[in-house]
Scaffold this motif. Structure first.
Motif, PDB file in Angstrom:
ATOM      1  N   PRO A 133      33.900  34.409  45.231  1.00 34.76           N
ATOM      2  CA  PRO A 133      33.736  35.565  46.135  1.00 34.76           C
ATOM      3  C   PRO A 133      34.165  35.269  47.573  1.00 34.76           C
ATOM      4  O   PRO A 133      34.644  36.159  48.275  1.00 34.76           O
ATOM      5  CB  PRO A 133      32.234  35.875  46.055  1.00 34.76           C
ATOM      6  N   MET A 134      34.003  34.010  48.001  1.00 37.14           N
ATOM      7  CA  MET A 134      34.437  33.666  49.374  1.00 37.14           C
ATOM      8  C   MET A 134      35.946  33.778  49.480  1.00 37.14           C
ATOM      9  O   MET A 134      36.499  34.299  50.457  1.00 37.14           O
ATOM     10  CB  MET A 134      34.016  32.223  49.714  1.00 37.14           C
ATOM     11  N   GLN A 157      37.927  35.668  47.676  1.00 38.79           N
ATOM     12  CA  GLN A 157      38.324  37.081  47.662  1.00 38.79           C
ATOM     13  C   GLN A 157      38.065  37.746  49.014  1.00 38.79           C
ATOM     14  O   GLN A 157      38.852  38.574  49.466  1.00 38.79           O
ATOM     15  CB  GLN A 157      37.582  37.855  46.561  1.00 38.79           C
ATOM     16  N   ALA A 158      36.937  37.366  49.644  1.00 44.51           N
ATOM     17  CA  ALA A 158      36.615  37.970  50.944  1.00 44.51           C
ATOM     18  C   ALA A 158      37.703  37.629  51.964  1.00 44.51           C
ATOM     19  O   ALA A 158      38.105  38.469  52.768  1.00 44.51           O
ATOM     20  CB  ALA A 158      35.258  37.476  51.421  1.00 44.51           C
ATOM     21  N   LEU A 159      38.202  36.385  51.907  1.00 44.37           N
ATOM     22  CA  LEU A 159      39.264  35.996  52.848  1.00 44.37           C
ATOM     23  C   LEU A 159      40.553  36.732  52.524  1.00 44.37           C
ATOM     24  O   LEU A 159      41.257  37.225  53.408  1.00 44.37           O
ATOM     25  CB  LEU A 159      39.496  34.482  52.791  1.00 44.37           C
ATOM     26  N   ARG A 160      40.867  36.798  51.231  1.00 40.89           N
ATOM     27  CA  ARG A 160      42.106  37.500  50.839  1.00 40.89           C
ATOM     28  C   ARG A 160      42.077  38.950  51.288  1.00 40.89           C
ATOM     29  O   ARG A 160      43.089  39.495  51.711  1.00 40.89           O
ATOM     30  CB  ARG A 160      42.303  37.426  49.324  1.00 40.89           C
ATOM     31  N   SER A 161      40.912  39.575  51.187  1.00 39.55           N
ATOM     32  CA  SER A 161      40.859  40.986  51.570  1.00 39.55           C
ATOM     33  C   SER A 161      41.049  41.149  53.076  1.00 39.55           C
ATOM     34  O   SER A 161      41.321  42.228  53.561  1.00 39.55           O
ATOM     35  CB  SER A 161      39.566  41.644  51.087  1.00 39.55           C
ATOM     36  N   ARG A 162      40.898  40.055  53.828  1.00 40.37           N
ATOM     37  CA  ARG A 162      41.197  40.111  55.266  1.00 40.37           C
ATOM     38  C   ARG A 162      42.663  39.773  55.546  1.00 40.37           C
ATOM     39  O   ARG A 162      43.062  39.599  56.694  1.00 40.37           O
ATOM     40  CB  ARG A 162      40.351  39.092  56.022  1.00 40.37           C
ATOM     41  N   VAL A 202      27.718  33.176  55.027  1.00 40.91           N
ATOM     42  CA  VAL A 202      27.839  34.565  55.504  1.00 40.91           C
ATOM     43  C   VAL A 202      28.766  34.675  56.715  1.00 40.91           C
ATOM     44  O   VAL A 202      29.296  35.749  56.999  1.00 40.91           O
ATOM     45  CB  VAL A 202      26.469  35.193  55.854  1.00 40.91           C
ATOM     46  N   GLU A 203      28.969  33.565  57.431  1.00 38.43           N
ATOM     47  CA  GLU A 203      29.824  33.629  58.630  1.00 38.43           C
ATOM     48  C   GLU A 203      31.240  33.131  58.362  1.00 38.43           C
ATOM     49  O   GLU A 203      32.082  33.090  59.257  1.00 38.43           O
ATOM     50  CB  GLU A 203      29.212  32.768  59.748  1.00 38.43           C
ATOM     51  N   ALA A 222      34.041  34.061  56.681  1.00 41.86           N
ATOM     52  CA  ALA A 222      35.267  34.848  56.870  1.00 41.86           C
ATOM     53  C   ALA A 222      35.582  35.026  58.354  1.00 41.86           C
ATOM     54  O   ALA A 222      36.717  34.810  58.799  1.00 41.86           O
ATOM     55  CB  ALA A 222      35.120  36.200  56.179  1.00 41.86           C
ATOM     56  N   ASP A 266      38.852  33.485  60.284  1.00 43.89           N
ATOM     57  CA  ASP A 266      39.693  34.445  61.004  1.00 43.89           C
ATOM     58  C   ASP A 266      39.949  33.946  62.425  1.00 43.89           C
ATOM     59  O   ASP A 266      41.089  33.906  62.891  1.00 43.89           O
ATOM     60  CB  ASP A 266      38.958  35.793  61.084  1.00 43.89           C
TER      61      ASP A 266
END
Ligand code: AMP
Length: 427
Positions: free
Chosen positions: A349-350, A352-357, A414-415, A417, A421
């Motif tokens: 999930p981490m 994917q969260a980065l990819r979505s950014r 939780v921090e 992404a 960035d």
């Protein structure tokens, strides 16, 4: 004839575009689209095959391309089809077929894609290659010639090329070219035996080609031959002066080369070439070629429409570029290094969260050791590595390592992404 088709290899003279070259080409294309946008050009995509007559009627029956280089076949409807050897003919066909002039008196088009020529292949000369080309329809004034030349130089510079030379010439028009041609024939006729075999053969139907023959004997002769600008009619002379004046105003340096003819029949007035003296190009150092073709739209059934354009070879461009430019922008910016299967799954999930950014991320699924995963991160050249281990996960943290400084810190999941960035923005 030996049958190569059984050997399951790529067709002779054609090549596979693999990483990192595929990435370099993509980056070149991206820059190309951006520079063209700044000049107000819009993309057109025409089919890679056309009816054969399009090419014989536009490029010219007596040119090398049409005489011996086209991939032509008969399709299942018994029609003669040719894989496009260049982009202008198809663009003009589309312009005429869709009556574009009715909607807009001026069109600035570009295209980018593969072209096919059965040539003697060597470094920088292939049987399938990519061209980026532009066509300006509807402007007879010299300003359009100068604009496309400024554009070709700007493109090459944006790609990172420096040692460039823009060669320009004028070939005259339907009015003054016959007198020039006659003058050239009168000069060459008594010296015919001194020409190379190819030029002797094409002398009858295309004497201008002698001027850009690469053979030493023909080059020596062509230096003494009359030049087209000496025979230019009033209109062509004024056009030529206008082109040179606009180039000066645009601060585009050029070299007038009275021998520049180019291999396609449709050019009138201006012709030009962009040559690169850097990189690993060797003798194939012409990056782009173009000119004005005021008669072509009419010749292909459209209303009389002036036009000017060029085509740039992208393989040549890649050869001319220093190896490290443009950068491999599309490889992973972040690599996850995980210790154990539960950590790998928890990382998903981490990732994917980065990819979505919009961040490019890679992680290993093969259960490789941490050492091997770190090695891979090095090879990819990523900016950040995220280390995920089971003990840290218990505390809901991961370790973030900046590759440039070899420094690392623990970051709460939780921090993550937002932290990455920020790091990528400052690196
Ligand atoms: P042309 O369409 O012949 O005016 O060529 C324009 C540009 O396309 C050249 O300057 C080259 O950069 C490129 N080009 C032409 N033919 C080939 C080829 N066989 N292989 C690679 N690039 C080519």
């Amino acid at each position: 004839m030996k049958d190569d088709s059984e050997r399951l290899q790529s067709v002779k003279g054609m090549y596979d575009l693999l990483p990192p070259d595929s990435l370099r080409l993509r980056e070149v294309e991206r820059i190309g689209h951006e520079v063209l946008r700044r000049y107000g050009y819009v993309e057109v995509r025409t089919p890679v095959v056309e009816y054969t007559t399009l090419f014989s009627r536009s490029i010219g029956d007596a040119t090398d391309i049409v005489e011996k280089e086209m991939y032509t076949f008969t399709d299942r409807d018994e029609r003669s089809i040719t894989m496009r050897p260049e982009g202008t003919a198809g663009a003009v066909r589309a312009y005429v077929e869709h009556a574009i002039h009715k909607a807009d008196p001026v069109s600035r088009w570009y295209y980018l894609g593969p072209m096919f020529r059965h040539e003697r292949w060597q470094r920088g000369r292939y049987r399938q290659f990519h061209q980026l080309g532009v066509e300006v329809f509807g402007v007879a004034d010299p300003g359009a010639d100068a604009e496309v030349m400024a554009l070709v130089v700007d493109l090459a510079r944006a790609f990172g090329l420096e040692e460039l030379e823009l060669k320009v010439n004028t070939l005259g028009c339907a009015e003054c070219r016959p007198a020039y041609r006659a003058g050239l024939v009168a000069f060459l006729e008594p010296r015919r035996e001194l020409l190379c075999e190819d030029c002797q053969r094409r002398f009858g139907h295309n004497p201008l080609r002698v001027l850009d023959c690469k053979q030493e004997r023909c080059r020596a002769l062509s230096l003494e031959a009359p030049s087209p600008v000496e025979h230019a009619c009033e209109g062509c002379a004024a056009h030529w002066q206008g082109v040179l004046a606009d180039l000066r105003a645009l601060e585009v340096a050029c070299e007038v080369d009275a021998r520049l003819v180019r291999g396609l029949d449709y050019y009138s007035r201006t012709t030009f070439e962009l040559v690169s003296h850097g990189g690993q190009l060797g003798s194939q150092n012409t990056l782009a070629g173009g000119g004005r073709y005021d008669g072509l739209v009419g010749q292909l059934g459209g209303p009389p429409t002036p036009a000017v354009g060029f085509a740039m070879g992208l393989e040549r461009l890649l050869l001319a570029l220093p190896e490290d430019r443009p950068a491999l922008a599309s490889l992973a910016q972040v690599v996850f290094v995980t210790r154990g299967e539960p950590a790998r799954r928890a990382a998903l999930p981490m990732v994917q969260a980065l990819r979505s950014r919009g961040i490019a991320v890679e992680l290993d699924h093969r259960g490789m050791s941490v050492k091997s995963q770190m090695k891979r991160a090095d090879r990819v050249g990523c900016s950040v590595v995220v280390l995920v281990g089971e003990d840290e996960l218990q505390r809901e943290v991961v370790t973030v390592r900046r590759m440039a400084t070899s420094t690392q810190e623990e970051v709460p999941v939780v921090e993550l992404a937002a932290r990455i960035d920020g790091l990528l923005r400052t690196s």
